[in-house]
Structure formats: structure tokens, C-alpha cells
Design an enzyme around this catalytic site. Structure first.
Site, short mmCIF file in Angstrom:
data_model
loop_
_atom_site.label_atom_id
_atom_site.label_comp_id
_atom_site.label_asym_id
_atom_site.label_seq_id
_atom_site.Cartn_x
_atom_site.Cartn_y
_atom_site.Cartn_z
N GLU A 52 3.59 122.15 90.89
CA GLU A 52 4.63 121.13 90.78
C GLU A 52 4.21 119.94 89.91
OE1 GLU A 52 7.50 121.66 91.46
OE2 GLU A 52 7.85 122.58 93.41
N HIS B 213 14.83 123.34 99.26
CA HIS B 213 13.42 123.22 98.87
C HIS B 213 12.68 122.18 99.70
CE1 HIS B 213 10.44 122.96 95.23
NE2 HIS B 213 9.83 122.73 96.37
N TYR C 240 10.54 91.59 104.99
CA TYR C 240 9.99 92.39 106.10
C TYR C 240 8.49 92.59 105.93
CZ TYR C 240 9.21 96.31 109.24
OH TYR C 240 8.72 97.13 110.24
#
Length: 232
Positions: free
Chosen positions: A93, A173, A228
Site C-alpha cells: 500500500e 476494504h 480541547y
């Protein structure tokens, strides 16, 4: 696998002064990959993890169990996909990871085959905003059209789904998320999987449809998230 130091094998334009950075990044890549397996986001050697250190992208190798990887097993490619570090073959990948680095400011990418998220990828073109976690990913999460793993076609579909987002689903996938750190990219992966599980659970109740957050409500959360966490 080797017990050497990843930085010792660096070449391809990454200076010796960066060896420590490569070693630290590789340790984080391996730890994150092991975490995806331990927490059920991948099975076996599926999924992959990467981190960018300057001109080099460290990636998990193809077909090697994560618990067998050591400091000397670092695998690195340049932004053109040429292997510049290590002897193990990089994940198939690589095109997907490099597409993210070429088109975003990311320094970390996590790709998983998380069960609930993958299930949702077979059902929906977009994950409904059932929770404010949606805002952590930049908005409603899109599903990229199917293409075979490892292809430029899949990478192109992914980039379109990632437009203005930090995570997406890949049809039939899995998931892709990215961030400024591996911890951040992993957190986004985990939250995406949790949100998909939440939607599947709520949507399975006969005769009822989950309530969804409005664009205004999501924008309100995105504004709140700016403050945050802990300040450095």
C-alpha cells in the site's frame, strides 16, 4: 529479525544526523502497528502504518508479523516510492501512503481493516453524523469507491474521499486516517471504528432510525475542539 539500530542503515539522502529521528520514528511505527493488531483493528499482517521523517517515509513491511519486527528492520521509501532504507519489502500500500504525504501536511498514516468500519463501507457512501466524533475527522466521513489494494486508482479514490477530512473509508476494504503524529492518526482510526460500530448498533433497531447531528451542531463541536486538551 535484526537487533541493530534503524538509523545505522540510513542512506538515500537522509543524513547521519537524522539517524536518531529515524530510529525513534521506526519504534513508533512498530508500536502503532502492534497496537492495531492488539486492539482488533487488523488481523494477522493486514493493514499498515507509516511515518514521515523529512524526505523518507518509514512503512511497515509486507507480510511480516508486527511482533517480529525489531529496531534494525526499518523500511523506508522516498516520496517517489523508491526504497532507500532496509532490505524487507515495503507494504503493497505504499502508493496509498505516499498520496497522503504528497497532498496533505500529514506526518503519520494508519490504514486498518477494522470490522465495523469495513462493514459500513459496504453499505454507505458516507458515515451518518451519529456522534460529535464526526467533527474530529473534519466532517462526515466519505467512502472511497472500490479499487484493488496497492493501486494508483485506489490512492486517487482515497484522496477524493479525504478532501477536507482526516479520515475516510475504503469500499469493501477498510479505513485510512492521518495526523501530525502516530498517536493522533491512531486515535482517529479508533474513533472512526467506534462511530461505525455505534451507527450499526443504532441502525439495527427495527422500526427506528438514528437521530443525526446537524451541520450547525457539528460546526459548534469543531469550534469547541480548538480549545480541547492540554496546552503544551
Amino acid at each position: 529479525m535484526s537487533d541493530g539500530v534503524a538509523g545505522d542503515a540510513v542512506d538515500g539522502g537522509l543524513g547521519a544526523a537524522d539517524g536518531d529521528a529515524v530510529g525513534r520514528a521506526w519504534s513508533e511505527v512498530v508500536a502503532t502497528a502492534r497496537r492495531t493488531a492488539a486492539e482488533g483493528l487488523v488481523v494477522g499482517t493486514s493493514g499498515n502504518v507509516s511515518a514521515r521523517v523529512g524526505p523518507v517515509v518509514l512503512v511497515t513491511p509486507s507480510g511480516v508479523p508486527y511482533d517480529r519486527l525489531g529496531p534494525g528492520d526499518a523500511v523506508g521509501v522516498d516520496l517517489e516510492g523508491r526504497q532507500v532504507l532496509g532490505t524487507l519489502a515495503p507494504t503493497s500500500e505504499v502508493p496509498l501512503h505516499l498520496a497522503v504525504y504528497r497532498h496533505t501536511s500529514a506526518t503519520a498514516v494508519v490504514h486498518t481493516h477494522a470490522v465495523h468500519a469495513t462493514a459500513v463501507s459496504t453499505l454507505l457512501d458516507e458515515v451518518p453524523p451519529v456522534h460529535y466524533v464526526t467533527a474530529l475527522l473534519g466532517g462526515t466521513v466519505r467512502t472511497a469507491p472500490y479499487a484493488r489494494y496497492g493501486t494508483a486508482e485506489l490512492a486517487a479514490h482515497m484522496l477524493e474521499a479525504l478532501r477536507d477530512r482526516t479520515g475516510c473509508l475504503l469500499r469493501n476494504h477498510g479505513t485510512v486516517t492521518y495526523g501530525d503524529t502516530l498517536d493522533q492518526a491512531y486515535e482517529r482510526t479508533a474513533q472512526l471504528e467506534w462511530m461505525c460500530r455505534l451507527w450499526l448498533t443504532a441502525a439495527s433497531v427495527p422500526g427506528r432510525s438514528p437521530s443525526l447531528l446537524t451541520p450547525a451542531q457539528l460546526h459548534d463541536v469543531q469550534e469547541a475542539l480548538k480549545d480541547y486538551g492540554q496546552r503544551g
